[in-house]
Design an enzyme around this catalytic site. Structure first.
Site, PDB file in Angstrom:
ATOM      1  N   ASP A 168      24.546 -17.109 -75.516  1.00 42.98           N
ATOM      2  CA  ASP A 168      23.549 -16.098 -75.884  1.00 42.98           C
ATOM      3  C   ASP A 168      22.748 -15.677 -74.657  1.00 42.98           C
ATOM      4  O   ASP A 168      22.384 -14.506 -74.495  1.00 42.98           O
ATOM      5  CB  ASP A 168      22.611 -16.698 -76.947  1.00 42.98           C
ATOM      6  CG  ASP A 168      22.001 -15.669 -77.869  1.00 42.98           C
ATOM      7  OD1 ASP A 168      21.685 -14.568 -77.401  1.00 42.98           O
ATOM      8  OD2 ASP A 168      21.801 -15.966 -79.061  1.00 42.98           O
TER       9      ASP A 168
ATOM     10  N   HIS B 118      19.289 -20.229 -86.120  1.00 47.87           N
ATOM     11  CA  HIS B 118      19.435 -19.710 -84.752  1.00 47.87           C
ATOM     12  C   HIS B 118      18.266 -18.744 -84.570  1.00 47.87           C
ATOM     13  O   HIS B 118      18.203 -17.715 -85.219  1.00 47.87           O
ATOM     14  CB  HIS B 118      20.796 -19.012 -84.656  1.00 47.87           C
ATOM     15  CG  HIS B 118      21.020 -18.269 -83.385  1.00 47.87           C
ATOM     16  ND1 HIS B 118      21.832 -18.751 -82.381  1.00 47.87           N
ATOM     17  CD2 HIS B 118      20.550 -17.065 -82.940  1.00 47.87           C
ATOM     18  CE1 HIS B 118      21.864 -17.883 -81.383  1.00 47.87           C
ATOM     19  NE2 HIS B 118      21.104 -16.849 -81.690  1.00 47.87           N
TER      20      HIS B 118
ATOM     21  N   CYS C  53      21.016 -10.249 -77.997  1.00 42.95           N
ATOM     22  CA  CYS C  53      22.289  -9.599 -78.310  1.00 42.95           C
ATOM     23  C   CYS C  53      22.326  -8.222 -77.657  1.00 42.95           C
ATOM     24  O   CYS C  53      21.453  -7.392 -77.902  1.00 42.95           O
ATOM     25  CB  CYS C  53      22.433  -9.460 -79.828  1.00 42.95           C
ATOM     26  SG  CYS C  53      23.883  -8.512 -80.303  1.00 42.95           S
TER      27      CYS C  53
HETATM   28  N1  COA Z   1      39.246 -11.054 -77.130  1.00 42.63           N
HETATM   29  C1  COA Z   1      39.904 -10.337 -76.207  1.00 42.63           C
HETATM   30  N2  COA Z   1      40.350  -9.077 -76.415  1.00 42.63           N
HETATM   31  C2  COA Z   1      40.146  -8.539 -77.634  1.00 42.63           C
HETATM   32  C3  COA Z   1      39.466  -9.245 -78.636  1.00 42.63           C
HETATM   33  C4  COA Z   1      39.006 -10.550 -78.356  1.00 42.63           C
HETATM   34  N3  COA Z   1      38.335 -11.265 -79.252  1.00 42.63           N
HETATM   35  N4  COA Z   1      39.391  -8.469 -79.727  1.00 42.63           N
HETATM   36  C5  COA Z   1      39.992  -7.309 -79.427  1.00 42.63           C
HETATM   37  N5  COA Z   1      40.450  -7.347 -78.149  1.00 42.63           N
HETATM   38  C6  COA Z   1      41.144  -6.294 -77.405  1.00 42.63           C
HETATM   39  C7  COA Z   1      42.279  -5.685 -78.195  1.00 42.63           C
HETATM   40  O1  COA Z   1      43.470  -6.390 -77.983  1.00 42.63           O
HETATM   41  C8  COA Z   1      42.318  -4.283 -77.639  1.00 42.63           C
HETATM   42  O2  COA Z   1      42.903  -4.313 -76.355  1.00 42.63           O
HETATM   43  P1  COA Z   1      43.746  -3.078 -75.769  1.00 42.63           P
HETATM   44  O3  COA Z   1      42.760  -1.957 -75.630  1.00 42.63           O
HETATM   45  O4  COA Z   1      44.234  -3.585 -74.464  1.00 42.63           O
HETATM   46  O5  COA Z   1      44.789  -2.812 -76.808  1.00 42.63           O
HETATM   47  C9  COA Z   1      40.854  -3.958 -77.431  1.00 42.63           C
HETATM   48  O6  COA Z   1      40.183  -5.225 -77.246  1.00 42.63           O
HETATM   49  C10 COA Z   1      40.212  -3.230 -78.606  1.00 42.63           C
HETATM   50  O7  COA Z   1      40.497  -3.952 -79.787  1.00 42.63           O
HETATM   51  P2  COA Z   1      39.832  -3.618 -81.210  1.00 42.63           P
HETATM   52  O8  COA Z   1      40.365  -4.571 -82.207  1.00 42.63           O
HETATM   53  O9  COA Z   1      39.990  -2.137 -81.476  1.00 42.63           O
HETATM   54  O10 COA Z   1      38.339  -3.985 -80.973  1.00 42.63           O
HETATM   55  P3  COA Z   1      37.044  -3.058 -81.007  1.00 42.63           P
HETATM   56  O11 COA Z   1      37.011  -2.216 -79.782  1.00 42.63           O
HETATM   57  O12 COA Z   1      36.927  -2.413 -82.338  1.00 42.63           O
HETATM   58  O13 COA Z   1      35.882  -4.169 -80.842  1.00 42.63           O
HETATM   59  C11 COA Z   1      35.188  -6.426 -81.294  1.00 42.63           C
HETATM   60  C12 COA Z   1      35.670  -5.111 -81.887  1.00 42.63           C
HETATM   61  C13 COA Z   1      34.842  -7.330 -82.472  1.00 42.63           C
HETATM   62  C14 COA Z   1      36.308  -7.049 -80.476  1.00 42.63           C
HETATM   63  C15 COA Z   1      33.953  -6.176 -80.385  1.00 42.63           C
HETATM   64  O14 COA Z   1      33.061  -5.307 -81.045  1.00 42.63           O
HETATM   65  C16 COA Z   1      33.237  -7.454 -80.013  1.00 42.63           C
HETATM   66  O15 COA Z   1      33.749  -8.279 -79.284  1.00 42.63           O
HETATM   67  N6  COA Z   1      31.984  -7.666 -80.490  1.00 42.63           N
HETATM   68  C17 COA Z   1      31.232  -8.874 -80.223  1.00 42.63           C
HETATM   69  C18 COA Z   1      30.030  -8.531 -79.467  1.00 42.63           C
HETATM   70  C19 COA Z   1      29.221  -9.762 -79.153  1.00 42.63           C
HETATM   71  O16 COA Z   1      29.697 -10.722 -78.573  1.00 42.63           O
HETATM   72  N7  COA Z   1      27.933  -9.713 -79.510  1.00 42.63           N
HETATM   73  C20 COA Z   1      27.031 -10.747 -79.203  1.00 42.63           C
HETATM   74  C21 COA Z   1      27.201 -11.969 -79.996  1.00 42.63           C
HETATM   75  S1  COA Z   1      26.526 -11.807 -81.620  1.00 42.63           S
HETATM   76 ZN    ZN Z   2      21.140 -15.036 -80.689  1.00 42.67          ZN
END
Ligand code: COA
Ligand code: ZN
Length: 309
Positions: free
Chosen positions: A15, A210, A243
Site C-alpha cells: 500500500d 485495514h 490507493c
Molecule cells: N498482472 C499482470 N498483467 C495483467 C494482469 C495482472 N494481474 N491483469 C491483466 N494483465 C494484462 C493483460 O494480460 C493485458 O495485457 P496485454 O495488453 O499485453 O494483452 C493487459 O494487462 C490488460 O488486461 P485487462 O484484463 O484488460 O485489464 P484492465 O486493463 O481492464 O485492468 C486490472 C484491470 C484489474 C488488471 C487493473 O485495473 C488493476 O490491476 N487494478 C488494480 C489496481 C490496484 O492495485 N489498486 C490498488 C490496490 S487496491
Molecule cells: Zn489501503
C-alpha cells in the site's frame, strides 16, 4: 514463539510503495522487509500482482515474494486484482492472497475496471483454482471489502452493500474477510456499527480491518474495531500508503503508533519497538524524499514504560 493478542500485518511494501513518489529498488525492498520481519512482524503484504505498466512500483513482486518466503515464520501476503493476478500470486508461493472488492461501485470501476459483483465472480473463480490444488499447497484467500466506510468518488457507501458483499465473498469461498477504510472516512461509532453488523452476518470469517489515517482517526478506529472483536490489523510503517485510483486517499494507520497503542494497553503484538525503529531507518535510507509520519518514533517510550509480561 511468544503468544500474541493481535496480528498486525505490515502493508507498507504494497500500500505504501504503490503510492510513493519514487521507486524503491528491489534490493532495498528486500532489506526493508527483512528489517520489518526482524522487528517481530509476522505478516507482511509484500506487493501486488498487477500489470507492471499500471503500477511500476509493483513490477518486482515475484522476486520480493521469493525473498520474503525465505524469512522463517513470516506469513507472506500479496494483493491480486483479478484471476491473472491470482495465478501469478499462487505460482509465486505467497501464503495469503488478498483481493480488493470495493463496496463503492465507482471506486470498483476506477480501481479494477469491474463492478463489485464482477469482482466477486473473479474471487470465486480463484477460490476454485485454490481448491483444485492439494491441501498443503493452497494459499489463503482474503476478500477485503474496500471503501466500506465511504468513498471519495461516490460519497456515501450503503452499509447494506458492505454486508451483502461480505456474505457474497464468504459464499464465493474466501478464507477470511476484512473491512477497509480505503480513503480514511470512518469514525469509531461507524466502525463499531459496521464491524458488528458484518460479524452478525458472517461470524468469525470477518477478522480484520485495514485503516487509513487521512483524517487522523486511524487509531481511534482501530481501537473501536478491537473492542468489537477485531484481532487483525493492517498498518504501514511511517504511515505510507494510499490507493492511486481513489483520489484523496492518504496513508495507512502508522504501524509504530498502532503497536505502541496496543502494547501500552497490555495487548501483545509480539513486535519490538527497537526493531521497528531500525526498520524505519532502513525505509528512510531507501526512500529519503518520502515523508514518513508517526508520533511514537518522535516521542519515544514514556519514562518507566513496562510491557505486559
Ligand atoms: N498482472 C499482470 N498483467 C495483467 C494482469 C495482472 N494481474 N491483469 C491483466 N494483465 C494484462 C493483460 O494480460 C493485458 O495485457 P496485454 O495488453 O499485453 O494483452 C493487459 O494487462 C490488460 O488486461 P485487462 O484484463 O484488460 O485489464 P484492465 O486493463 O481492464 O485492468 C486490472 C484491470 C484489474 C488488471 C487493473 O485495473 C488493476 O490491476 N487494478 C488494480 C489496481 C490496484 O492495485 N489498486 C490498488 C490496490 S487496491
Ligand atoms: Zn489501503
Amino acid at each position: 514463539m511468544t503468544t500474541i493478542d493481535v496480528q498486525i500485518c505490515e502493508v507498507g511494501p504494497r500500500d505504501g510503495l504503490q503510492n510513493a513518489k519514487n521507486l524503491m529498488d528491489t534490493e532495498a525492498k528486500k532489506r526493508w522487509i527483512s528489517a520489518l520481519a526482524a522487528s517481530g512482524l509476522r505478516e507482511i503484504e509484500v506487493g501486488s500482482f498487477v500489470p507492471p505498466k499500471l503500477i511500476p512500483a509493483m513490477a518486482d513482486t515475484g522476486d520480493i515474494v521469493t525473498h520474503a518466503l525465505g524469512i522463517s515464520g513470516l506469513k507472506v501476503v500479496a494483493l491480486a486484482p483479478n484471476i491473472k493476478g491470482y495465478e501469478r500470486a499462487q505460482a509465486s508461493g505467497a501464503h495469503k492472497i488478498t483481493f480488493p472488492v470495493s463496496a463503492s461501485f465507482k471506486h470498483s470501476v476506477s480501481n479494477v475496471r469491474m463492478t463489485p459483483d464482477e469482482m466477486v465472480a473473479q474471487v470465486k473463480a480463484c477460490c476454485a483454482l485454490r481448491d483444485a490444488r492439494p491441501l498443503a499447497q493452497r494459499p489463503e484467500i482474503e476478500g477485503t471489502v474496500a471503501t466500506a466506510f465511504g468513498c471519495t468518488l461516490q460519497g456515501e457507501v450503503p452499509e447494506d452493500e458492505v454486508v451483502r458483499l461480505a456474505i457474497a465473498l464468504v459464499e464465493a469461498g474466501v478464507n477470511s474477510v476484512a473491512l477497509a477504510d480505503t480513503v480514511g472516512y470512518a469514525n469509531p461509532a461507524q466502525m463499531k456499527r459496521i464491524f458488528r453488523r458484518t460479524r452478525e452476518a458472517i461470524g468469525m470469517k470477518l477478522d480484520g480491518v485495514h485503516l487509513h489515517n487521512t483524517r487522523g482517526l486511524g487509531l481511534a478506529n482501530a481501537l473501536a474495531a478491537f473492542e468489537e472483536g477485531a484481532r487483525a490489523f493492517d498498518s504501514s510503517m511511517g504511515g505510507l500508503g494510499g490507493c492511486p485510483f481513489a483520489p484523496g486517499a492518504s496513508g495507512n494507520v502508522v504501524t509504530e503508533d498502532l503497536v505502541f497503542m496496543f502494547e501500552s494497553m497490555g495487548v501483545k503484538t509480539g513486535i519490538s519497538f527497537e526493531g521497528l525503529l531500525a526498520a524505519r531507518e532502513s525505509l528512510v535510507q531507501a526512500l529519503p524524499q518520502e515523508p514518513v509520519y508517526g508520533h511514537f518514533s518522535a516521542a519515544g517510550l514514556p519514562k518507566g514504560f513496562q510491557r505486559a509480561a
